[in-house]
Design an enzyme around this catalytic site. Structure first.
Site, PDB file in Angstrom:
ATOM      1  N   ILE A   1      -7.157 -47.698  12.381  1.00  0.00           N
ATOM      2  CA  ILE A   1      -6.570 -47.095  13.708  1.00  0.00           C
ATOM      3  C   ILE A   1      -7.693 -47.214  14.578  1.00  0.00           C
ATOM      4  CG2 ILE A   1      -7.328 -44.761  12.940  1.00  0.00           C
ATOM      5  CD1 ILE A   1      -4.976 -43.666  14.719  1.00  0.00           C
ATOM      6  N   CYS A   2      -7.261 -47.338  15.581  1.00  0.00           N
ATOM      7  CA  CYS A   2      -8.069 -47.510  17.101  1.00  0.00           C
ATOM      8  C   CYS A   2      -9.079 -48.481  16.782  1.00  0.00           C
ATOM      9  CB  CYS A   2      -8.827 -46.148  17.142  1.00  0.00           C
ATOM     10  SG  CYS A   2      -9.529 -45.842  18.986  1.00  0.00           S
TER      11      CYS A   2
END
Length: 201
Positions: A102-103
């Site tokens: 994620i991210c």
């Protein structure tokens, strides 16, 4: 039945909130053993200032014994940090285990060419191009909070709920109706959802 095995990579400045919903649901509803690991097994401080004591270190992680590897975001990825975890990531993918990034963690995959041929997302195409000069996956990029392709899950930094949803879905944590109701619950703050209505009946 033996529980499934999830490892969450932590490092100084990791975005503590991004994997929180996912790992809470895995432990509470999914018969998962969840353990945190850092590069050397030493404590780290999250972006939110929480001091975290990992249970183990990178060199003790056996990809054959993993079901799920989670990589949270953090500015370190943008500074080309955490490269030491790349061999484990490659092994997890090769062994068809589930990888969830994620991210900023998506940058590790982008730099390694792992996003060049599969549908994926991140914090935007500009973001990937800025930090991954050799990235060639533009035609596969999807402007979505979270994208699941085979055994690889990617999410942008605002897609924490969708990130958890796709992880739950991959491991069939809930049946389809409950899965959608749980997602709606968190997206709407518990108002006007199927789960809310079920609780009132």
């Amino acid at each position: 039945m033996e529980s499934k095995n999830c490892k969450l990579f932590v490092f100084d400045g990791f975005a503590d909130w991004e994997p929180a919903l996912a790992i809470a649901g895995l432990r509470q509803y999914g018969d998962f053993s969840v353990a945190l690991f850092s590069t050397d097994g030493q404590p780290v401080t999250s972006m939110g200032g929480m001091r975290v004591q990992p249970q183990t270190s990178l060199d003790k992680i056996n990809p054959d014994q993993l079901d799920l590897l989670i990589l949270p975001g953090g500015e370190s990825w943008e500074q080309n940090g955490n490269q030491e975890v790349l061999p484990l990531v490659k092994a997890v993918i090769e062994k068809r285990k589930t990888l969830a990034a994620i991210c900023g963690a998506t940058l590790l995959l982008g730099k390694a060419g792992m996003l060049d041929t599969i549908p994926h997302t991140s914090n935007g195409l500009v973001y990937l191009r800025q930090f991954c000069p050799d990235y060639k996956g533009e035609s596969f990029y999807q402007q979505e909070p979270c994208v699941s392709t085979g055994n690889i899950i990617t999410a942008n930094g605002a897609g924490m709920i969708e990130f958890a949803h796709e992880i739950y879905k991959a491991f069939e944590i809930f049946d389809e109706d409950t899965l959608m109701a749980v997602k709606d619950l968190y997206k709407t703050g518990g108002m006007d959802t199927k789960l809310y209505e079920q609780q009132q009946n």
